[in-house]
Design a protein around this motif. Structure first.
Motif, mmCIF file in Angstrom:
data_model
loop_
_atom_site.group_PDB
_atom_site.id
_atom_site.type_symbol
_atom_site.label_atom_id
_atom_site.label_comp_id
_atom_site.label_asym_id
_atom_site.label_seq_id
_atom_site.Cartn_x
_atom_site.Cartn_y
_atom_site.Cartn_z
ATOM 1 N N VAL A 33 54.334 37.124 34.134
ATOM 2 C CA VAL A 33 53.694 36.478 35.279
ATOM 3 C C VAL A 33 54.091 37.161 36.579
ATOM 4 O O VAL A 33 53.256 37.413 37.457
ATOM 5 N N VAL A 34 55.365 37.498 36.719
ATOM 6 C CA VAL A 34 55.832 38.158 37.943
ATOM 7 C C VAL A 34 55.192 39.540 38.091
ATOM 8 O O VAL A 34 54.700 39.902 39.172
ATOM 9 N N LEU A 35 55.180 40.333 37.014
ATOM 10 C CA LEU A 35 54.564 41.658 37.070
ATOM 11 C C LEU A 35 53.070 41.554 37.385
ATOM 12 O O LEU A 35 52.526 42.377 38.128
ATOM 13 N N THR A 36 52.417 40.541 36.831
ATOM 14 C CA THR A 36 50.996 40.353 37.097
ATOM 15 C C THR A 36 50.760 39.986 38.554
ATOM 16 O O THR A 36 49.828 40.505 39.201
ATOM 17 N N MET A 37 51.570 39.105 39.093
ATOM 18 C CA MET A 37 51.431 38.709 40.496
ATOM 19 C C MET A 37 51.611 39.900 41.423
ATOM 20 O O MET A 37 50.929 40.003 42.459
ATOM 21 N N LEU A 38 52.496 40.807 41.080
ATOM 22 C CA LEU A 38 52.749 41.966 41.924
ATOM 23 C C LEU A 38 51.636 43.006 41.836
ATOM 24 O O LEU A 38 51.437 43.781 42.777
ATOM 25 N N SER A 39 50.915 43.033 40.723
ATOM 26 C CA SER A 39 49.910 44.077 40.500
ATOM 27 C C SER A 39 48.489 43.616 40.755
ATOM 28 O O SER A 39 47.620 44.441 41.067
ATOM 29 N N VAL A 40 48.237 42.322 40.607
ATOM 30 C CA VAL A 40 46.860 41.839 40.620
ATOM 31 C C VAL A 40 46.257 41.861 42.017
ATOM 32 O O VAL A 40 45.025 41.939 42.168
ATOM 33 N N GLY A 41 47.087 41.812 43.048
ATOM 34 C CA GLY A 41 46.571 41.706 44.410
ATOM 35 C C GLY A 41 45.713 42.882 44.823
ATOM 36 O O GLY A 41 44.545 42.729 45.201
ATOM 37 N N SER A 42 46.288 44.076 44.763
ATOM 38 C CA SER A 42 45.552 45.266 45.191
ATOM 39 C C SER A 42 44.343 45.524 44.304
ATOM 40 O O SER A 42 43.281 45.936 44.793
ATOM 41 N N LEU A 43 44.461 45.279 43.006
ATOM 42 C CA LEU A 43 43.341 45.505 42.098
ATOM 43 C C LEU A 43 42.216 44.514 42.353
ATOM 44 O O LEU A 43 41.031 44.857 42.263
ATOM 45 N N THR A 44 42.567 43.276 42.680
ATOM 46 C CA THR A 44 41.551 42.270 43.005
ATOM 47 C C THR A 44 40.764 42.677 44.241
ATOM 48 O O THR A 44 39.525 42.582 44.258
ATOM 49 N N ARG A 45 41.444 43.130 45.280
ATOM 50 C CA ARG A 45 40.763 43.578 46.492
ATOM 51 C C ARG A 45 39.889 44.799 46.204
ATOM 52 O O ARG A 45 38.804 44.943 46.785
ATOM 53 N N TYR A 46 40.338 45.639 45.310
ATOM 54 C CA TYR A 46 39.569 46.836 44.969
ATOM 55 C C TYR A 46 38.263 46.445 44.273
ATOM 56 O O TYR A 46 37.190 46.970 44.607
ATOM 57 N N PHE A 47 38.350 45.534 43.297
ATOM 58 C CA PHE A 47 37.145 45.087 42.606
ATOM 59 C C PHE A 47 36.207 44.359 43.562
ATOM 60 O O PHE A 47 34.979 44.517 43.484
ATOM 61 N N ARG A 48 36.756 43.557 44.446
ATOM 62 C CA ARG A 48 35.926 42.830 45.415
ATOM 63 C C ARG A 48 35.165 43.802 46.306
ATOM 64 O O ARG A 48 33.954 43.640 46.535
ATOM 65 N N THR A 49 35.851 44.831 46.804
ATOM 66 C CA THR A 49 35.197 45.818 47.670
ATOM 67 C C THR A 49 34.119 46.584 46.918
ATOM 68 O O THR A 49 33.018 46.812 47.441
ATOM 69 N N ASN A 50 34.412 46.977 45.682
ATOM 70 C CA ASN A 50 33.419 47.700 44.885
ATOM 71 C C ASN A 50 32.189 46.845 44.614
ATOM 72 O O ASN A 50 31.050 47.326 44.684
ATOM 73 N N MET A 51 32.415 45.576 44.282
ATOM 74 C CA MET A 51 31.287 44.678 44.008
ATOM 75 C C MET A 51 30.433 44.473 45.250
ATOM 76 O O MET A 51 29.195 44.446 45.171
ATOM 77 N N LEU A 52 31.059 44.329 46.404
ATOM 78 C CA LEU A 52 30.296 44.141 47.642
ATOM 79 C C LEU A 52 29.435 45.357 47.951
ATOM 80 O O LEU A 52 28.321 45.218 48.480
ATOM 81 N N GLU A 53 29.928 46.559 47.620
ATOM 82 C CA GLU A 53 29.136 47.770 47.847
ATOM 83 C C GLU A 53 27.992 47.896 46.848
ATOM 84 O O GLU A 53 26.878 48.295 47.198
ATOM 85 N N VAL A 54 28.256 47.530 45.594
ATOM 86 C CA VAL A 54 27.253 47.694 44.547
ATOM 87 C C VAL A 54 26.098 46.710 44.719
ATOM 88 O O VAL A 54 24.928 47.076 44.550
#
Length: 318
Positions: free
Chosen positions: A190-211
């Motif tokens: 859970v801790v490793l996921t919390m530390l990693s999921v943030g930047s990846l979530t923003r990346y997917f959000r930005t890509n989806m908004l462009e697509v």
């Protein structure tokens, strides 16, 4: 596609050679070593050990000896643990791989789901809450999040164990042992996921908004396709393409990030012996693990390139 795979394999050779040079000379040029830092040894004994382990040779000779052994699978001899580095890593690396791989899968699943929902509901309460949570998780130190979760879930609520890989004194085997391991690995993952999921979530959000603003999405909607089909079959597939390249850095980064988490949760992974090797300057072990991370990074990037080539026809044609 075959030529593309061969080309990527050939790129690995100079990359790993360059990494080996940097890794070896970084540690070799650091003042002191395991023998020098051991104050209990006499000068005569130190000279004997340096001769025994080849530490009396020139740095160039030591590098070629080391890299030649690496090609045969021999990463050196751990002076602290008095056993080969390769066997030492094999005893601990799989424990680290368990939580790193579980965190990788969980991170990508959570990031894709939240990123898509956040992009399709831009500026909504959910989008704002996700943004706040993402930046909060990214700004907090890993050891603080780990200790906080131990306080809440292990001490106050007594839902999960505070550390270790299995219950002390337990003789469980088979499926019972697997359940114990899953119970103990929950909080570290859970801790490793919390530390990693943030930047990846923003990346997917930005890509989806462009697509979703591109012409082929408007065409799909104009054809009368359902919104779920447009988002998950057309938009998400194209938004995943740039994110595939990030896969090559995710797994090595999780191994590196797990070093602190393993210490916090007393997880018997490679992070615990890695930190101890720093204190006593056990450079063969440090070089072996760092070289393993370099190989893992190159292989992960190769896999990411192959996945990208399989997902994007333009790469295969080129």
């Amino acid at each position: 596609m075959k030529a593309y795979i061969i080309k990527r394999f050939l790129y690995m050779i100079p990359t790993l050679l360059g990494a080996s040079i940097l890794i070896f000379f970084l540690y070799a040029l650091t003042p002191g070593d395991f023998v020098d830092s051991n104050s209990s040894l006499t000068a005569e004994r130190k000279a004997e050990l340096k001769l025994l382990y080849g530490l009396d040779q020139s740095i160039i000779q030591r590098y070629f000896t080391w890299i030649g052994n690496v090609f045969t699978g021999d990463f050196g001899f751990s002076l602290q643990y008095q056993q080969p580095v390769s066997s030492l890593l094999s005893d601990y690396i799989w424990n680290s791989f368990i939580i790193a791989f579980a965190s990788l899968i969980l991170t990508w699943v959570v990031a894709i789901v939240i990123g898509v929902i956040s992009a399709t509901r831009q500026y909504s309460f959910f989008d704002s809450a996700v943004t706040l949570g993402v930046f909060a998780a990214m700004s907090l130190p890993s050891f603080f999040i780990g200790l906080l979760l131990i306080k809440i879930f292990a001490v106050d609520l007594n839902l999960f164990p505070a550390g270790g890989m299995s219950t002390t004194g337990s003789n469980a085997t088979g499926f019972s042992y697997i359940l114990q391991v899953l119970d103990h690995m929950f909080l570290p993952v859970v801790v490793l996921t919390m530390l990693s999921v943030g930047s990846l979530t923003r990346y997917f959000r930005t890509n989806m908004l462009e697509v979703v603003k591109q012409d082929f999405i408007r065409t799909a909607r104009a054809k009368g396709l359902k919104e779920k089909v447009v988002i998950y079959r057309h938009a998400l597939r194209n938004a995943l393409l740039p994110a595939i390249t990030l896969f090559g850095f995710e797994l090595p980064a999780l191994f590196s990030g797990a070093i602190v988490i393993e210490r916090v949760f007393n997880w018997p992974g490679v992070g615990s012996i890695y930190m101890q090797a720093f204190t006593v300057r056990d450079y063969p072990l440090l070089m072996g693990f760092t070289m393993f991370i370099a190989v893992l990074t190159v292989v992960s990037n190769l896999l990411a390139d192959l996945l990208y080539g399989a997902a994007d026809p333009r790469v295969r044609v080129k």
